[in-house]
Design a protein around this motif. Structure first.
Motif, short mmCIF file in Angstrom:
data_model
loop_
_atom_site.label_atom_id
_atom_site.label_comp_id
_atom_site.label_asym_id
_atom_site.label_seq_id
_atom_site.Cartn_x
_atom_site.Cartn_y
_atom_site.Cartn_z
N ARG A 196 0.90 -1.11 0.04
CA ARG A 196 0.05 0.08 -0.13
C ARG A 196 0.84 1.31 -0.12
N ALA A 197 0.40 2.29 -0.51
CA ALA A 197 1.02 3.60 -0.48
C ALA A 197 1.42 4.00 0.91
N SER A 198 2.73 4.57 0.98
CA SER A 198 3.44 4.79 2.16
C SER A 198 3.89 3.76 3.06
N GLN A 199 3.69 2.63 2.63
CA GLN A 199 3.98 1.48 3.70
C GLN A 199 5.58 1.62 4.11
N VAL A 200 6.14 1.06 5.14
CA VAL A 200 7.47 1.02 5.64
C VAL A 200 8.01 -0.34 5.59
N PHE A 201 9.14 -0.37 5.00
CA PHE A 201 10.05 -1.54 4.70
C PHE A 201 11.30 -1.57 5.50
N HIS A 202 12.06 -2.68 6.07
CA HIS A 202 13.10 -2.55 6.44
C HIS A 202 14.41 -3.00 5.34
N LEU A 203 15.21 -2.05 5.12
CA LEU A 203 16.30 -2.11 4.07
C LEU A 203 17.32 -2.99 4.78
N HIS A 204 17.77 -4.18 4.54
CA HIS A 204 19.18 -4.83 4.95
C HIS A 204 20.50 -4.57 4.27
N ALA A 205 21.36 -4.14 5.01
CA ALA A 205 22.61 -3.99 4.19
C ALA A 205 23.54 -5.07 5.26
N ASN A 206 24.35 -5.96 4.41
CA ASN A 206 25.10 -7.06 4.95
C ASN A 206 26.53 -6.30 4.49
N PHE A 207 27.27 -5.88 5.53
CA PHE A 207 28.59 -5.78 5.41
C PHE A 207 29.51 -5.87 6.74
N SER A 208 30.69 -5.96 6.52
CA SER A 208 31.52 -6.22 7.72
C SER A 208 31.07 -7.45 8.35
N THR A 209 30.91 -7.26 9.72
CA THR A 209 30.50 -8.31 10.55
C THR A 209 28.95 -8.02 10.83
N GLU A 210 28.54 -6.95 10.42
CA GLU A 210 27.05 -6.57 10.92
C GLU A 210 25.90 -6.73 9.69
N ASP A 211 25.00 -6.91 10.21
CA ASP A 211 23.76 -6.95 9.46
C ASP A 211 22.91 -5.85 10.09
N MET A 212 22.78 -4.82 9.31
CA MET A 212 22.08 -3.66 9.52
C MET A 212 21.10 -3.21 8.70
N TYR A 213 20.07 -2.59 9.55
CA TYR A 213 18.71 -2.59 8.57
C TYR A 213 18.39 -1.06 9.19
N ARG A 214 17.51 -0.54 8.55
CA ARG A 214 16.86 0.85 8.59
C ARG A 214 15.37 0.94 8.00
N ALA A 215 14.62 1.44 8.56
CA ALA A 215 13.02 1.46 8.22
C ALA A 215 12.95 2.69 7.23
N PHE A 216 12.26 2.40 6.15
CA PHE A 216 12.04 3.41 5.12
C PHE A 216 10.73 3.51 4.58
N SER A 217 10.14 4.54 4.42
CA SER A 217 8.67 4.67 3.46
C SER A 217 9.08 4.18 2.24
N ILE A 218 8.18 3.81 1.32
CA ILE A 218 8.11 3.50 0.09
C ILE A 218 7.70 4.68 -0.65
N GLY A 219 8.50 5.54 -1.66
CA GLY A 219 8.23 6.44 -2.17
C GLY A 219 7.55 6.35 -3.36
N SER A 220 7.28 5.10 -3.93
CA SER A 220 6.64 4.88 -5.10
C SER A 220 5.22 4.40 -4.79
N SER A 221 4.49 4.52 -5.99
CA SER A 221 2.91 4.05 -5.91
C SER A 221 2.69 2.56 -6.21
N PRO A 222 2.03 1.73 -5.61
CA PRO A 222 1.68 0.40 -5.59
C PRO A 222 1.34 0.33 -7.27
N THR A 223 0.97 1.13 -8.00
CA THR A 223 0.63 0.86 -9.59
C THR A 223 1.98 0.93 -10.30
#
Length: 95
Positions: free
Chosen positions: A41-68
């Protein structure tokens, strides 16, 4: 490289389509993804994971695109003091 975009507790694979500079230090990241697997749905939030070094880091981001639209869009400020943002900024088209 496959990026994992977490939806609830189920990760999905996404591929970087393109990066667009929007303003000084701000970039938009466009991802291709499996449209049959993910519906959102519009403006839903996702966690974007980045695996680097010895860490698995993530941050929450709102989706900027329309579901269409046929891509996922995330826009962020790339801060030099953030290893997460620097790593995210280092990915290349097709990864």
């Amino acid at each position: 490289m496959d990026w994992m975009i977490e939806r609830g507790f189920k990760p999905i694979k996404a591929t970087l389509r393109k990066v667009v500079p929007e303003a000084s230090g701000v970039k938009s990241f466009y991802f291709d993804y499996d449209k049959e697997y993910l519906q959102y749905r519009a403006s839903q939030v996702f966690h974007l994971h980045a695996n680097f070094s010895t860490e698995d880091m993530y941050r929450a981001f709102s989706i900027g695109s329309s579901p269409t639209e046929d891509f996922l869009l995330f826009t962020m400020k790339i801060r030099p003091e953030s290893s997460y943002k620097q790593f995210f900024d280092s990915i290349k088209q097709g990864e």
